[in-house]
Structure formats: C-alpha cells, structure tokens
Scaffold this active site. Sequence first.
Site, mmCIF file in Angstrom:
data_model
loop_
_atom_site.group_PDB
_atom_site.id
_atom_site.type_symbol
_atom_site.label_atom_id
_atom_site.label_comp_id
_atom_site.label_asym_id
_atom_site.label_seq_id
_atom_site.Cartn_x
_atom_site.Cartn_y
_atom_site.Cartn_z
ATOM 1 N N ASP A 43 -22.601 -21.257 21.516
ATOM 2 C CA ASP A 43 -23.225 -20.181 22.310
ATOM 3 C C ASP A 43 -23.344 -20.055 23.858
ATOM 4 O O ASP A 43 -23.951 -19.887 24.870
ATOM 5 C CB ASP A 43 -25.088 -20.210 22.300
ATOM 6 C CG ASP A 43 -24.852 -22.290 22.444
ATOM 7 O OD1 ASP A 43 -24.362 -22.293 23.238
ATOM 8 O OD2 ASP A 43 -26.306 -22.728 22.766
ATOM 9 N N HIS A 246 4.185 -16.089 32.838
ATOM 10 C CA HIS A 246 3.504 -16.300 32.947
ATOM 11 C C HIS A 246 2.410 -17.267 32.666
ATOM 12 O O HIS A 246 1.343 -18.078 31.794
ATOM 13 C CB HIS A 246 2.215 -15.083 31.532
ATOM 14 C CG HIS A 246 2.290 -13.580 32.025
ATOM 15 N ND1 HIS A 246 2.326 -12.921 30.861
ATOM 16 C CD2 HIS A 246 2.468 -13.329 33.090
ATOM 17 C CE1 HIS A 246 2.333 -11.233 31.677
ATOM 18 N NE2 HIS A 246 2.818 -11.953 32.512
ATOM 19 N N ASP A 263 1.508 -17.987 42.266
ATOM 20 C CA ASP A 263 0.887 -16.249 41.628
ATOM 21 C C ASP A 263 -0.334 -15.954 41.638
ATOM 22 O O ASP A 263 -1.672 -15.979 40.501
ATOM 23 C CB ASP A 263 1.152 -14.806 40.734
ATOM 24 C CG ASP A 263 1.536 -13.640 40.441
ATOM 25 O OD1 ASP A 263 0.292 -13.814 41.271
ATOM 26 O OD2 ASP A 263 1.877 -13.510 39.687
ATOM 27 N N ASP A 274 -3.061 -9.120 44.563
ATOM 28 C CA ASP A 274 -2.041 -10.015 43.710
ATOM 29 C C ASP A 274 -0.929 -10.549 44.377
ATOM 30 O O ASP A 274 -0.288 -9.241 44.604
ATOM 31 C CB ASP A 274 -1.581 -8.475 43.175
ATOM 32 C CG ASP A 274 -1.183 -8.840 41.390
ATOM 33 O OD1 ASP A 274 -0.670 -10.675 41.391
ATOM 34 O OD2 ASP A 274 -0.434 -8.724 40.418
ATOM 35 N N HIS A 353 11.585 -8.481 34.851
ATOM 36 C CA HIS A 353 10.240 -7.533 34.861
ATOM 37 C C HIS A 353 10.656 -6.136 35.946
ATOM 38 O O HIS A 353 11.562 -6.879 37.042
ATOM 39 C CB HIS A 353 9.195 -8.427 35.720
ATOM 40 C CG HIS A 353 9.315 -9.111 36.576
ATOM 41 N ND1 HIS A 353 8.952 -8.512 37.793
ATOM 42 C CD2 HIS A 353 8.968 -10.787 37.003
ATOM 43 C CE1 HIS A 353 8.791 -9.830 38.551
ATOM 44 N NE2 HIS A 353 9.421 -10.708 38.446
ATOM 45 N N HIS A 357 3.041 -2.962 39.745
ATOM 46 C CA HIS A 357 2.186 -2.042 38.963
ATOM 47 C C HIS A 357 1.086 -1.301 40.160
ATOM 48 O O HIS A 357 0.724 -2.274 41.142
ATOM 49 C CB HIS A 357 1.540 -2.807 38.204
ATOM 50 C CG HIS A 357 1.519 -4.646 38.489
ATOM 51 N ND1 HIS A 357 0.549 -4.619 38.772
ATOM 52 C CD2 HIS A 357 2.544 -5.359 38.703
ATOM 53 C CE1 HIS A 357 -0.346 -5.478 39.230
ATOM 54 N NE2 HIS A 357 0.754 -6.761 39.097
ATOM 55 N N HIS A 364 -3.444 -4.952 36.845
ATOM 56 C CA HIS A 364 -2.795 -3.670 36.559
ATOM 57 C C HIS A 364 -3.553 -2.716 36.368
ATOM 58 O O HIS A 364 -3.850 -2.330 35.062
ATOM 59 C CB HIS A 364 -1.732 -4.113 35.047
ATOM 60 C CG HIS A 364 -0.744 -5.533 35.172
ATOM 61 N ND1 HIS A 364 -0.572 -6.692 34.247
ATOM 62 C CD2 HIS A 364 -0.398 -6.155 36.003
ATOM 63 C CE1 HIS A 364 -0.005 -7.566 34.753
ATOM 64 N NE2 HIS A 364 -0.003 -7.655 35.974
ATOM 65 N N GLU A 394 7.400 -6.265 43.787
ATOM 66 C CA GLU A 394 6.902 -7.950 43.631
ATOM 67 C C GLU A 394 8.170 -8.798 42.614
ATOM 68 O O GLU A 394 8.058 -8.872 41.350
ATOM 69 C CB GLU A 394 5.952 -8.524 42.402
ATOM 70 C CG GLU A 394 5.663 -7.737 41.794
ATOM 71 C CD GLU A 394 4.277 -7.633 40.823
ATOM 72 O OE1 GLU A 394 4.359 -9.107 39.973
ATOM 73 O OE2 GLU A 394 3.442 -7.212 40.182
ATOM 74 N N TYR A 398 14.609 -15.732 38.404
ATOM 75 C CA TYR A 398 14.362 -16.588 37.814
ATOM 76 C C TYR A 398 15.214 -17.294 37.222
ATOM 77 O O TYR A 398 15.722 -17.395 36.211
ATOM 78 C CB TYR A 398 13.712 -16.330 36.845
ATOM 79 C CG TYR A 398 11.639 -15.422 37.428
ATOM 80 C CD1 TYR A 398 11.347 -15.910 38.000
ATOM 81 C CD2 TYR A 398 11.957 -14.135 37.405
ATOM 82 C CE1 TYR A 398 10.522 -15.165 38.636
ATOM 83 C CE2 TYR A 398 11.541 -13.467 37.992
ATOM 84 C CZ TYR A 398 9.633 -13.623 38.656
ATOM 85 O OH TYR A 398 9.195 -13.296 39.300
ATOM 86 N N ARG A 415 9.048 -15.793 42.786
ATOM 87 C CA ARG A 415 8.847 -14.323 43.619
ATOM 88 C C ARG A 415 8.196 -14.095 45.018
ATOM 89 O O ARG A 415 7.084 -14.949 45.565
ATOM 90 C CB ARG A 415 7.546 -13.689 42.085
ATOM 91 C CG ARG A 415 7.190 -12.629 42.081
ATOM 92 C CD ARG A 415 6.415 -12.158 40.980
ATOM 93 N NE ARG A 415 5.325 -13.004 40.223
ATOM 94 C CZ ARG A 415 5.659 -14.122 39.643
ATOM 95 N NH1 ARG A 415 6.548 -14.270 39.028
ATOM 96 N NH2 ARG A 415 4.985 -14.475 39.677
ATOM 97 N N GLU A 417 5.101 -11.137 46.061
ATOM 98 C CA GLU A 417 4.594 -10.621 45.599
ATOM 99 C C GLU A 417 3.645 -10.093 47.111
ATOM 100 O O GLU A 417 2.935 -10.812 47.026
ATOM 101 C CB GLU A 417 3.278 -10.985 44.137
ATOM 102 C CG GLU A 417 2.910 -9.641 44.123
ATOM 103 C CD GLU A 417 2.148 -9.725 43.135
ATOM 104 O OE1 GLU A 417 2.074 -11.039 42.720
ATOM 105 O OE2 GLU A 417 2.083 -8.657 41.644
HETATM 106 N N1 GLY Z 1 -0.248 -11.720 38.805
HETATM 107 C C1 GLY Z 1 0.084 -10.446 37.520
HETATM 108 C C2 GLY Z 1 0.958 -9.809 38.437
HETATM 109 O O1 GLY Z 1 2.166 -9.681 39.098
HETATM 110 O O2 GLY Z 1 2.197 -9.009 37.600
HETATM 111 MN MN MN Z 2 1.675 -8.175 40.277
HETATM 112 MN MN MN Z 3 1.009 -11.014 40.145
#
Ligand code: GLY
Ligand code: MN
Ligand code: MN
Length: 447
Positions: A43, A246, A263, A274, A353, A357, A364, A394, A398, A415, A417
């Site tokens: 619940d 992720h 991140d 982000d 990647h 975005h 996203h 970003e 890696y 990374r 970003e």
């Molecule tokens: N934090 C998700 C991305 O960087 O797309």
């Molecule tokens: Mn991002």
């Molecule tokens: Mn991110």
Amino acid sequence: MSLPPVDIAPYADRRRRLSEQLRAAGGGIAILATAPHAVRNRDTEYPYRHDSDFFYLTGFTEPEAWLVLVAGASDRAILFCRAKHPEQEIWEGYRCGPEAALERYGFDEAHAIDELDDMLPALLLDQPALYRSFAAGGHVERRLRRWQAEAEQQGRGRRRPPARVQDLRPLLADMRLVKDAGEIAAMRQAARISAGAHARAMRAARPGMHEYELEAELLYEFRRHGAQAPAYPSIVATGANACVLHYAAGDAVLRDGELVLIDAGCEYDSYAADITRTFPANGRFNGPQRALYDLVAAAQEAAVQATAPGRSWNDAHEAAIRVLAQGMLDEGLLQGSLDGVLESGAYTRFYMHHTGHWLGLDVHDVGDYRGGESAPGAERPWRALAPGMVLTIEPGIYVREADDVPRRFWDIGIRIEDDALVTAEGCELMTRGVPVQAREIEALMRE
Ligand code: GLY
Ligand code: MN
Ligand code: MN
C-alpha cells in the site's frame, strides 16, 4: 499541497495555440489524462509525479485529473479533477476542487472527476477528430473505448463520435521543444541548484567514502534549495563503475587513484537539469586520467561551438566524435586513420552514446530530432537548432579492461555534461556553476 502557478497565462496560451492547430486541421476534441499513481509495494506508492504534457497545458499537479479541449467554432478548455473532500483531506492533504480550479487556473469549465464518465460521451458527439496520447496507459484506453461506444448509442446513428483518432503527442512535442521565458527561468534554477550540488559533492569527496555518501550530498543540496526531486536516479560511480552507463549510486568505496563520475540533476518546478562531472577521488588527476579528461573536455568544447541557431541537430555530435576519435588514435586506444575510424565506427567501442538530447519537463525531453521533408528513399534531415531549444552536451569516454588496451587507461570512465540553451547568437551553458577544467576541479577539491 499543490498550488497553482503564479502566472497561469502561459498555460492558457499553450491551450489556445494547440486549439488553433486542431482547428486548422478541421477541429476536434483533445483528451489528456495526467499520470496515474504508481504502487511501489503493497500500500505504499512512489512519490507522485504528474504527466509532463498534462502539466504543460494546465499547470495542474494533482493526480486524477483530465483535460478536455474542444476546438471548433468556439474553444472550450474543461478540467476534471478530484472534488473537495474534507475528511480525506485530513489524511492526504489539500485538494483544489473544481470550483477553485476554474477560477485559479483559467479553464472554461471544471467538473468533479466523478462526472467524467457521464459527460464525455456527449462531448465526443459531432467532433470530427479525437486527439489523444497513443502512449496513454490501459486505464485511459479502456475509458476512451467505452466513451466512444456510449457516444455511438447516444447518437442513434444521427450523430457520431469522431471517426478519426490522432496522436496528440507530436503536436505537443513540437510546442515543448522551444521553451518560453517562464520555462527558461525554471530550467536556470534547476541548473543552478544542480551545479551547486555537484560542487558540494566534489568538495566532500575523499578516498574511503561510499558512493551513497556522495549521493546524500547531492540530495541534501537539491532539497534544501527547494528542488522537488532528482530529475532521474543519480549516478555516482567510482572506478570501473563509471564504465556502466546507467550505474545507480551504490555502496562501492572510493579508492585513492580512481576517478568518480557523477551524473545527477534536480527537478525544479517540473523542469529537469542533467549534469555530469568526473573528478579524482583524491583531488588530483594522474597522467593517463588527465590525458583522457582533457580529451573529453576538448570534445565538449567543439560540440559547444557547433551549438547555435541554424546549425543541424547532429553537428555537435559530429564535432565531438571527430575530436574524440583523433584523441583515441593519439593515445593508442585505436589504430588507423581518423577518416577510417569515423567511417568504421571503431570509436564507438569507447564512446557508445550520442552527445546530447533535448531537455525540459522530461530529462530526455520530447521532440523529433529530425524535421522537414526528405528526398525519396532518404531519411528526413536533422532538425535545425533555434533559439529557446534546450539540449545537453555530454561527450564521454569509457575504457574497460582488455588485452588490446593500454593498461594505464583501464577502468577510466569520463563524461562531461552541461545543459545548453540555444540563444540568438550561439548557446548559453546554464550549468557552469560547477567547473569543468581539470585544474579548476582540482582547485575546488582543495578548498
Ligand atoms: N542522465 C541521463 C543522461 O545523461 O542522459
Ligand atoms: Mn543527459
Ligand atoms: Mn546525465
């Protein structure tokens, strides 16, 4: 308690613009539900988050609410929401109720949610088209089907529900792509708070700490500045964990000599930030770390330069991969020529990647990355950037352990970003309240 936005004019304006589009396509009715509650276990529910499209058109954040827009000779914006319920409000908190919603949010009509099933079939009659989200859940699908069937009956063959059903999402996605002044203000605030949180985590970091302790620093900083929630689960990844794209903040211990990748971004008044930063656990980059770090920073700078009105969506990515691929060749991660590794995609082993975005109500965010017409048989061209669009930049690298990879680079994940608002001249990086250059990061960590 959810209060109406200070300024309801932008929401009414969006409803008007959407109605204009529907009218231009022959008129019709648009029906949109907000998000349902989600059960976490037994619940206990997840913290409630409204649907982004619904919020965009209403500013209304309570659950169990529907918006109906009728676009025809005269427009009508109708809200259905939970009725006032003094006893239940003792347990669950304030509910706006239809009477107050009508006045505070500027709808043409507002009704209790209990009236939805009674009223909707009649509203569907004689409408040439029904616009709804094709991604709505089963609970929405089932009701829409029932209302259509009931409308058929009520119409007795003389009047009909819409024969044409269309997806509402692409229309809203196009609108949401270009942010207005109020949205930009919220995004700047989300960016500012999130940058402060990253700076706080950098200052706090020490070998021997756990990833979750750094996550706690982020959450503390988000919340104490009024952010409602993290915009997405925070990634705090030390050492090899940074190569898991992720990875969620876990219980690994920061070791001397490792890099830490964070991140994380908050949601402020429904808008996301982000940000990613990567820094040494002990406050000093070593040689190989610094070489790859400076490479990613240079790739990001190239992408920033390619982010300007009129530039194609993919220019920033192409600029970033050129720099990254050349660096991978220079550092001995790849062999061959620049054109060769770009052509073969060999660089994707270490950079898998895209460089960005859209960003907005969703991390996203919605919006087609392609636009306009294509030549026969060809893909549609990338969309051109325009002032008011917001996107992330970003790039990363890696490097996992492998026999054919120089040992000095093993387990390095980096990374960087930032969130960019496209302006009249170029772009504004809203998230530079936390440093990017290696030397500046080291200086901050010495504080
Ligand atoms: N934090 C998700 C991305 O960087 O797309
Ligand atoms: Mn991002
Ligand atoms: Mn991110």
